[in-house]
Scaffold this motif. Structure first.
Motif, short mmCIF file in Angstrom:
data_model
loop_
_atom_site.label_atom_id
_atom_site.label_comp_id
_atom_site.label_asym_id
_atom_site.label_seq_id
_atom_site.Cartn_x
_atom_site.Cartn_y
_atom_site.Cartn_z
N VAL A 1 -1.82 -7.08 2.23
CA VAL A 1 -0.86 -5.99 2.33
C VAL A 1 0.16 -6.33 3.42
N GLY B 1 0.84 -1.19 0.00
CA GLY B 1 0.00 0.00 0.00
C GLY B 1 0.87 1.24 0.00
N SER B 2 0.35 2.35 -0.49
CA SER B 2 1.13 3.58 -0.53
C SER B 2 0.22 4.79 -0.40
N LEU C 1 -6.64 -4.26 5.52
CA LEU C 1 -5.42 -4.26 4.70
C LEU C 1 -4.75 -5.63 4.72
N LYS D 1 0.20 -4.23 -5.85
CA LYS D 1 -0.22 -3.04 -5.11
C LYS D 1 -1.75 -3.03 -4.97
N TYR E 1 3.34 -4.42 3.33
CA TYR E 1 4.07 -3.18 3.52
C TYR E 1 3.18 -1.99 3.11
N THR E 2 3.40 -0.88 3.79
CA THR E 2 2.75 0.38 3.39
C THR E 2 3.80 1.48 3.36
N ASN F 1 -6.43 -1.68 9.49
CA ASN F 1 -5.28 -2.58 9.35
C ASN F 1 -5.70 -4.02 9.12
#
Length: 831
Positions: free
Chosen positions: A636, A559-560, A631, A597, A638-639, A628
């Motif tokens: 997911v 995630g970003s 996610l 992603k 990593y963010t 969270n």
């Protein structure tokens, strides 16, 4: 030795190629490459993905790396089947990008030259039209959008083929027109093609009506009536391999709804028409909104500068055509080679230019509202100002006809000298000189008494779509004055050249060189350095953060918080900014590195995905624990976040980003024992965000046809072991053993076309947690296979191949008849 007609044409076309090379000399001779936002973030990664898939013998139907998985071919701008994208599949990517751009600009000129020669304008006039069409602001400011460029360059050829079909009353030419239209469709920019088709349709109607009035013979217009419908059928059926998947995706995207009923997105403000004279009136494009357009968020939306002398020539064409009785001697001599259509063409394309400008104005004129309400599909596109692409094309044609008139004046000064022609030229000169005087007076007022002028325009040059502009008001004003001065230089140079030409104070050969020279100088001065050229390795470099993700061999997503920050790259001339963009996974920059992603690039996003991401953003403000957990369900691990979360991501471009790693991330594939059936979006989101909901042991299933409750294991804990996962873009193969009945959840996007098989038997895929997929498994050991096999693509490629076969047979028969007849006559003649 007398030069042949074809040789003369070849000389002009060679000159167009040389000009193209000069314009892009940094790419060709200095190993540089255009570094532009969407090219870098989306187009090159898409071309890379298609290249890799095709070279591996796999049709790139599905992109598993972006937005939890999304269709690839169905997204038009991937343009997998556009014929000239073959360059990307065969050449090194940077080499392909370099020559793709050069070739398309050159083709724009060649096609325009062919069109104008078809209409019997003199070669120098066709050459001028070609130059203006190649290097105008509309084309050069859109180089970052490969699909727009590869759609728009075919427009002159399309008009040439349609006009030839009408003139020859040839259905075969209608078919060739349809083939060219299909190339435009496959090029991938639907909105540009739509406006092209609209303009083409208006031209078709106008020509049929004019022919009907001229001949008064109904039979003469029967065949032309079928030409555009035939071309449309050919284009649509030939493009079905792309169209059907795209239509399916469009129906499931946010564009299926009327998302912009007020037409406020980038309507062309009337003041932006002044950029026909001063292209940088509202600033130069760049970081932090150095461009301060009134309603346009980006420079290229309002960029349509064609050159000052081109406008003078266009004005000449309009005067001669609309005052044709006063200018009848000039008309007569300018048409001595059969160009009797000049008046019709000028009238049509002048009217079309005005209509398209009104449409581009969107909310500022009532015309757009009428088209928006009554013309099919018109309401499906945002950015009304994009209609200016066709307005520029129309104006380019008028400029070419004006050039033709200008050289007719020079060549036939003695013959056409008389009351009618003199009054016509005096009218043109009078308007030009008066306009020039007014412009000079305004310039002097702005230069010497800025304190009186500045308050009058403050409201407009401060109206922006962003919160801050780093450039001071005084600096911006001085930039406007500088642009005004450049305009005056080119305007007066053009007027002087015009006077020298019509008075024959310089000879014909000199003026023959000076006209293209002044237009090229103007356009090159304004646009040659508009876009930034970087070292070629920027596209291929791999930041440390990418290496870090690649070193982790787990199946996971990233995630970003920077996923929507692509906008801030517009106009930047800093390679480190683009490397930063790649390191935080903006757009599709990580597609070539096979990093999964939860977000992705492109505009045609699946509606359920957008709604789910908006829901996820909303709950992040109320409960980090719930967010969270969701996610983790989305796989997911990593963010990427900003080191200082108190700062705004979009405006702190180089703020250090950090990677957050979840201690425990859920696998992409997992099994739960409980399913709840809900079919209402609000109820689903309500349950997902409730404190008592455990997404690791329960799923929410949408199903109206199957009683899912009877299939669940009433929430029992299920022990399972995933023995094998083969994960590829179009197919996922899983070997699994479980001790009880349950639901196997695949945290990939639920989308039509995916099929699931359990031990080679097809089973139902349930839409799960609003966005994911799941299937019901009985206890035991199973082989599970998910395959993306969309019916839309199957029907599409069968239709496309069938159309190709029919056209091939039709072409053979068309060619065989005259050849066999010629052979027959020759053989009987010899006897």
């Amino acid at each position: 030795m007398r030069i042949g007609e074809r040789t003369k044409d070849a000389i002009y076309i060679t000159a167009l190629f040389i000009l193209t090379i000069i314009f892009f000399e940094q790419m060709i001779f200095h190993n540089k490459i255009l570094l532009l936002r969407d090219t870098f973030c989306d187009y090159v990664p898409w071309r890379n993905f298609a290249r890799e898939s095709i070279r591996n013998g796999v049709m790139p139907l599905w992109n598993p790396y972006s937005s939890l998985g999304q269709p690839f071919i169905a997204f038009p701008q991937t343009a997998v089947f556009y014929p000239l994208n073959l360059m990307f599949y065969t050449l090194p990517i940077i080499t392909a990008l370099r020559w793709f751009i050069v070739l398309h600009i050159f083709l724009a000129g060649v096609f325009m030259y062919i069109l104008m020669r078809h209409w019997n304008v003199v070669r120098i006039a066709a050459f001028v039209s070609a130059i203006v069409f190649m290097f105008n602001g509309m084309i050069i400011s859109r180089l970052e959008f490969l699909t727009i460029i590869s759609t728009i360059v075919w427009v002159p050829l399309l008009f040439y083929l349609l006009d030839s079909a009408i003139e020859k009353r040839s259905l075969w030419y209608g078919c060739i027109t349809g083939i060219t239209m299909s190339i435009q469709i496959l090029a991938g920019h639907s909105q540009t093609f739509y406006y092209v088709y609209l303009s083409l349709g208006l031209y078709w109607i106008a020509m049929i009506m004019l022919n009907a009035f001229a001949t008064k013979d109904i039979k003469s217009i029967l065949k032309p009536l079928f030409i555009l419908p035939l071309a449309t059928i050919v284009a649509v059926t030939l493009s079905m391999i792309q169209l059907l998947p795209a239509l399916e995706l469009t129906g499931l995207s946010f564009r299926a709804e009327n998302f912009n009923p007020q037409m406020q997105d980038a309507s062309l403000h009337p003041f932006h028409l002044f950029t026909f004279l001063i292209p940088y009136l509202f600033g130069i494009p760049g970081y932090m909104n150095v461009f301060w357009g009134i309603t346009l968020a980006e420079f290229w939306m309002g960029s349509f500068y064609v050159g000052i002398f081109s406008l003078i020539l266009s004005f000449l064409a309009m005067i001669v055509s609309f005052f044709h009785k006063r200018c009848k001697m000039l008309n007569a001599y300018s048409c001595n080679n059969g160009c009797a259509n000049n008046f019709k063409l000028t009238a049509f394309f002048s009217a079309l230019t005005i209509l398209l400008i009104l449409l581009a104005s969107g909310i500022y004129t009532p015309v757009y509202s009428v088209f928006y309400a009554y013309i099919p599909f018109f309401d499906k596109f945002r950015w009304p100002s994009r209609i200016m692409e066709m307005a520029v094309f129309s104006l380019t044609i008028v400029a070419g006809i004006g050039t033709h008139y200008f050289f007719s004046i020079i060549q036939n000064t003695k013959n056409i000298h008389g009351k009618g022609t003199d009054s016509c030229l005096r009218l043109v000169l009078k308007i030009l000189v008066i306009s020039d005087a007014i412009i000079i007076i305004l310039f002097l007022l702005g230069l010497f008494i800025p304190t009186k002028i500045l308050p009058l325009i403050t409201e407009y040059i401060n109206t922006i779509n962003f919160e801050t502009i780093p450039t001071s008001l005084e600096t911006r004003y001085s930039q406007m004055i500088m642009g005004y001065m450049y305009m005056l230089i080119f305007l007066n140079a053009g007027i002087i050249l015009f006077i020298l030409g019509i008075t024959r104070m310089i000879n014909y050969k000199t003026i023959h060189v000076l006209i293209p020279l002044i237009i090229v100088s103007d356009l090159f001065f304004m646009f040659k350095d508009l876009n930034y050229y970087s070292n070629a390795d920027v596209y291929e470099s791999k930041p440390d953060r990418i290496n870090y993700f690649e070193s982790d061999k787990d199946l996971f997503r990233v995630g970003s918080l920077y996923g929507k920050s692509q906008q801030i790259l517009y106009g930047l001339r800093d390679e480190s900014a683009f490397l930063w963009a790649k390191s935080v996974l903006i757009g599709e920059t990580s597609l070539s590195n096979h990093i999964f992603k939860i977000l992705g690039g492109g505009e045609l996003k699946i509606n359920t995905h957008m709604e789910f991401m908006n829901f996820l953003t909303a709950i992040s403000n109320s409960s980090n624990k719930i967010r969270n957990n969701i996610l983790k369900v989305l796989n997911v691990k990593y963010t990427i976040v900003s080191e200082d979360m108190s700062k705004r991501v979009d405006y702190n471009l180089f703020n250090k980003a950090i990677i957050l790693k979840y201690d425990k991330h859920f696998l992409r594939i997992f099994v739960v024992g409980k399913a709840t059936v809900l079919n209402n979006k609000d109820e689903i989101f309500g349950k997902l965000s409730s404190e008592g909901f455990d997404p690791f042991s329960e799923i929410i299933v949408e199903s109206r046809n199957v009683d899912v409750k009877d299939l669940s294991s009433a929430g029992k804990e299920i022990k399972y072991e995933i023995k094998k996962i083969d994960y590829s873009p179009n197919k996922i193969n899983i070997d699994i053993e479980l001790d009880n009945n349950g639901f196997l959840v695949l945290s990939d996007t639920y989308y039509p076309g995916w099929k699931a098989h359990i031990d080679d038997k097809e089973t139902v895929i349930y839409k799960t947690d609003y966005i994911l997929r799941s299937i019901f498994l009985e206890k035991g050991t199973h082989n599970v296979e998910f395959v993306y096999d969309p019916v839309s693509f199957k029907i599409g490629y069968i239709t496309t191949l069938s159309t190709l076969f029919i056209l091939f047979v039709f072409g053979i028969l068309k060619y065989y008849k005259p050849v066999s007849k010629r052979i027959y006559l020759l053989s009987h003649g010899n006897n």
